[in-house]
Design an enzyme around this catalytic site. Structure first.
Site, PDB file in Angstrom:
ATOM      1  N   LYS A  94       0.827  -1.126   0.084  1.00 17.50           N
ATOM      2  CA  LYS A  94      -0.003   0.082   0.010  1.00 17.50           C
ATOM      3  C   LYS A  94       0.742   1.143   0.003  1.00 17.50           C
ATOM      4  O   LYS A  94       1.587   1.289   0.992  1.00 17.50           O
ATOM      5  CB  LYS A  94      -0.782   0.037   1.292  1.00 17.50           C
ATOM      6  CG  LYS A  94      -1.938   1.028   1.435  1.00 17.50           C
ATOM      7  CD  LYS A  94      -3.040   0.768   0.545  1.00 17.50           C
ATOM      8  CE  LYS A  94      -3.934   2.148   0.315  1.00 17.50           C
ATOM      9  NZ  LYS A  94      -3.636   2.873  -1.072  1.00 17.50           N
ATOM     10  N   GLN A 115       7.269   3.880   3.910  1.00 15.27           N
ATOM     11  CA  GLN A 115       5.936   3.363   4.044  1.00 15.27           C
ATOM     12  C   GLN A 115       5.644   2.191   4.735  1.00 15.27           C
ATOM     13  O   GLN A 115       4.454   1.917   5.302  1.00 15.27           O
ATOM     14  CB  GLN A 115       5.498   3.351   2.560  1.00 15.27           C
ATOM     15  CG  GLN A 115       3.767   3.341   2.228  1.00 15.27           C
ATOM     16  CD  GLN A 115       3.283   4.680   2.122  1.00 15.27           C
ATOM     17  OE1 GLN A 115       3.644   5.420   1.410  1.00 15.27           O
ATOM     18  NE2 GLN A 115       2.221   4.926   2.978  1.00 15.27           N
ATOM     19  N   LYS A 118       5.362   3.502   8.480  1.00  8.56           N
ATOM     20  CA  LYS A 118       4.374   4.223   8.587  1.00  8.56           C
ATOM     21  C   LYS A 118       3.041   3.397   8.682  1.00  8.56           C
ATOM     22  O   LYS A 118       2.284   3.612   9.471  1.00  8.56           O
ATOM     23  CB  LYS A 118       4.343   5.267   7.459  1.00  8.56           C
ATOM     24  CG  LYS A 118       3.127   6.237   7.424  1.00  8.56           C
ATOM     25  CD  LYS A 118       3.042   6.900   6.257  1.00  8.56           C
ATOM     26  CE  LYS A 118       4.322   7.708   5.635  1.00  8.56           C
ATOM     27  NZ  LYS A 118       4.303   8.463   4.572  1.00  8.56           N
ATOM     28  N   LYS A 130       5.387   1.648  -3.106  1.00  3.34           N
ATOM     29  CA  LYS A 130       5.161   3.002  -3.542  1.00  3.34           C
ATOM     30  C   LYS A 130       5.515   3.120  -5.115  1.00  3.34           C
ATOM     31  O   LYS A 130       5.951   1.787  -5.780  1.00  3.34           O
ATOM     32  CB  LYS A 130       6.042   4.037  -2.993  1.00  3.34           C
ATOM     33  CG  LYS A 130       5.856   5.410  -3.046  1.00  3.34           C
ATOM     34  CD  LYS A 130       5.168   5.903  -2.038  1.00  3.34           C
ATOM     35  CE  LYS A 130       5.092   7.383  -2.268  1.00  3.34           C
ATOM     36  NZ  LYS A 130       3.870   7.961  -1.341  1.00  3.34           N
ATOM     37  N   GLY A 169      -2.848   8.393  -4.327  1.00  3.67           N
ATOM     38  CA  GLY A 169      -2.177   9.380  -4.923  1.00  3.67           C
ATOM     39  C   GLY A 169      -0.877   9.989  -3.980  1.00  3.67           C
ATOM     40  O   GLY A 169      -0.544   9.313  -3.138  1.00  3.67           O
ATOM     41  N   ASP A 170      -0.370  10.811  -4.704  1.00  7.76           N
ATOM     42  CA  ASP A 170       1.096  11.460  -4.113  1.00  7.76           C
ATOM     43  C   ASP A 170       1.392  12.644  -4.685  1.00  7.76           C
ATOM     44  O   ASP A 170       0.404  13.122  -5.667  1.00  7.76           O
ATOM     45  CB  ASP A 170       2.255  10.432  -3.907  1.00  7.76           C
ATOM     46  CG  ASP A 170       3.384  11.154  -3.112  1.00  7.76           C
ATOM     47  OD1 ASP A 170       3.381  11.001  -1.837  1.00  7.76           O
ATOM     48  OD2 ASP A 170       4.523  11.499  -3.564  1.00  7.76           O
ATOM     49  N   THR A 214      -4.457  13.499   5.130  1.00  2.42           N
ATOM     50  CA  THR A 214      -3.062  13.743   5.590  1.00  2.42           C
ATOM     51  C   THR A 214      -2.736  15.020   6.375  1.00  2.42           C
ATOM     52  O   THR A 214      -2.206  15.056   7.201  1.00  2.42           O
ATOM     53  CB  THR A 214      -2.147  13.368   4.266  1.00  2.42           C
ATOM     54  OG1 THR A 214      -2.483  12.330   3.573  1.00  2.42           O
ATOM     55  CG2 THR A 214      -0.636  13.206   4.520  1.00  2.42           C
ATOM     56  N   ASN A 245      -1.977  19.215  -2.098  1.00  2.25           N
ATOM     57  CA  ASN A 245      -3.228  18.311  -1.111  1.00  2.25           C
ATOM     58  C   ASN A 245      -2.871  18.500   0.397  1.00  2.25           C
ATOM     59  O   ASN A 245      -3.712  18.972   1.137  1.00  2.25           O
ATOM     60  CB  ASN A 245      -3.222  16.805  -1.708  1.00  2.25           C
ATOM     61  CG  ASN A 245      -4.172  15.949  -0.808  1.00  2.25           C
ATOM     62  OD1 ASN A 245      -3.689  15.259   0.266  1.00  2.25           O
ATOM     63  ND2 ASN A 245      -5.518  16.285  -0.990  1.00  2.25           N
ATOM     64  N   SER A 381      -6.863   5.829   3.897  1.00  2.03           N
ATOM     65  CA  SER A 381      -6.711   4.739   2.715  1.00  2.03           C
ATOM     66  C   SER A 381      -7.288   3.352   3.029  1.00  2.03           C
ATOM     67  O   SER A 381      -8.298   2.769   2.357  1.00  2.03           O
ATOM     68  CB  SER A 381      -5.473   4.431   1.829  1.00  2.03           C
ATOM     69  OG  SER A 381      -5.282   5.942   1.018  1.00  2.03           O
TER      70      SER A 381
END
Ligand code: NAP
Length: 449
Positions: A94, A115, A118, A130, A169-170, A214, A245, A381
């Site tokens: 993820k 990630q 996290k 990622k 997204g990123d 976020t 964002n 998410s």
């Protein structure tokens, strides 16, 4: 690197350098985690015997592929795309997709590595991954973006699945791009597999509060750090880098909690508005008109635009780096501390350089690393995946409440883990060790795979 590693960990890091040449951001991310793991190997020697750290540093799978696409004039362009499926001990891979010209394997690996920990910190069943491309969405038409996304998904789809790998997204990938990517996945697979992508539109399987998550989560985390010191966000002056964002919704929640955000930025300059950044203007410029931040002064004559300005030179109580990696260096950190900053929480991934982190830790200000402070996005998410799996859709208030509880929990776990390992208030150590232990225990239970 600035901090010396434990003697058991130094050879592991040397091996990472040797096996992954030229990937400086990945080296930096690995070093930052290894710096804190010395005491863990003393307490859990089995993790050394089973080479858990060496295995965590090597992605389970790395995919690199060509993305050819045609622009509006018919010219053909070729981009390179990546998906690094780093670790699936706790759940399907993820992590978001980034579209930015700076993207190369080292950036995607640093992001994928962060990630893992996290996602573990959220306590939800998600592994780490990622992806992204060196495609630059700036200045492209909607049709060009669509053709690029469709071409990318024509290869990527075979690696995805709600139980396998779930992107989001990123930087450079928002609701529009996710729509095109999900649409092509649905078309190729002939499956309405909602849980294969998060950050979807609210009308087609997206979660309320995901867009905000976020930024909101970073501010909830900041609030918890201040509370732990008998303080609060109320009345604080805040500076937020970026205006994408994460930045926009960090500003929104900071205002809701009684703080005043006086500066934000983009990659070309910064806005300082002592009266407080007007969010409606910012959203219009960035989310609707998709223009540069300099346009803000067209609407607010009392605001100041500084081309190439250094946002960390603006005096503030709280700093929230929400733009990109290594955007806040040692000098910037010194400036912030000298100007009276008491808390820094990272909405972006790895925005503070190793030198900057040392300055914050030496000054003993509250410093929340991205792994913990920006985990609210991926946590929401995972909540989106839960709603998709149960064909359900929760209210904004309920989802936001869950997000807030998760952030409070992450803060508590980091705080308590740091205290347990004799480093009270050190959220870097707390986040790394807490996240690592969850992943390591699962890997250990599953054998050598
Ligand atoms: P975004 O919407 O694309 O916004 C990125 C912002 O950062 C823009 O204002 C951009 O300015 C600025 N920026 C990007 N690259 C820059 C550079 N090299 N130098 C200076 N400014 C730069 O992206 P985002 O989703 O907000 O992501 C921001 C950060 O948060 C990233 O580190 C990302 O990995 C992290 N993050 C995002 C999420 C999420 O849910 N979106 C979750 C966790 C962490 P320009 O428009 O001028 O380029």
């Amino acid at each position: 690197m600035t901090v010396k590693l434990d003697e058991k960990l130094e050879p592991i890091f040397q091996d990472v350098l040797h096996r992954n040449p030229g990937e400086s951001e990945f080296h930096q991310a690995v070093h930052e985690v290894l710096e804190t793991l010395g005491p863990v190997l003393v307490k859990y020697p089995e993790f050394a015997d089973k080479k858990i750290i060496q295995r965590i540093c090597e992605p389970e799978r790395q995919i690199i592929f060509r993305v050819p696409w045609q622009d509006d004039s018919g010219e053909i362009h070729i981009n390179r795309a990546f998906r690094v499926e780093f670790n699936s001990a706790l759940g399907p891979y993820k992590g978001g997709m980034r579209f930015h010209p700076s993207v190369y394997l080292g950036i995607i690996k640093f992001l994928g590595f962060e990630q893992i920990f996290k996602n573990a910190l959220t306590g939800l069943p998600i592994g780490g991954g990622k992806g992204g491309s060196d495609f630059d969405p700036k200045g492209k038409s909607d049709d060009e973006i669509m053709r690029f996304c469709q071409s990318m998904m024509t290869e990527l789809y075979r690696h995805l699945g709600e139980y396998t790998d779930v992107p989001a997204g990123d930087i450079g990938v928002g609701g529009r791009e996710i729509g095109y990517l999900f649409g092509q996945y649905k078309r190729i697979t002939n499956r309405y597999e909602s849980g294969v992508f998060t950050g979807k539109g609210l009308d087609w399987g997206g979660s309320r509060a995901r867009t905000e998550a976020t930024g909101y989560g970073t501010v909830f985390f900041t609030h918890e750090m201040l509370k732990a010191r008998g303080d609060s966000l109320d009345g604080k002056t805040v500076v937020v880098s970026g205006s994408g964002n994460v930045a926009i919704y960090a500003i929104e929640k900071a205002h809701e909690l009684g703080a005043k955000v006086i500066a934000c930025s983009d990659s070309q300059g910064m806005i300082v508005h002592e009266k407080g950044i007007d969010l409606q203007t910012l959203k219009r410029i960035k989310e609707v008109e998709r223009r540069r931040i300099s346009a803000y002064t067209e609407y607010h004559k009392d605001a100041k635009y500084v081309e190439d300005g250094n946002i960390w030179s603006v005096p503030c109580d709280v700093a929230l780096p929400c733009a990109t990696q290594n955007e806040l260096n040692g000098k910037d950190a010194k400036m912030l501390v000298e100007n009276g900053c008491v808390a820094v929480a990272e909405g972006a991934n790895m925005p503070t350089t190793p030198e900057g982190i040392i300055v914050f830790q030496d000054a003993k200000i509250a410093y929340g690393p991205g792994k913990a402070a920006n985990a609210g996005g991926v946590a929401t998410s995972a909540l989106e995946m839960q709603q998709n799996a149960s064909r359900d859709s929760w209210t904004f208030d309920y989802t936001q409440k869950r997000l807030e509880e998760i952030m409070i929990d992450i803060h508590k776990n980091c705080y308590e883990t740091a205290a347990e390992f004799g480093a009270e208030g050190n959220y870097v150590l707390g986040a790394n060790i807490n996240g690592f232990l969850r992943v390591a225990k699962a890997m250990n239970a599953m054998g050598v795979i």
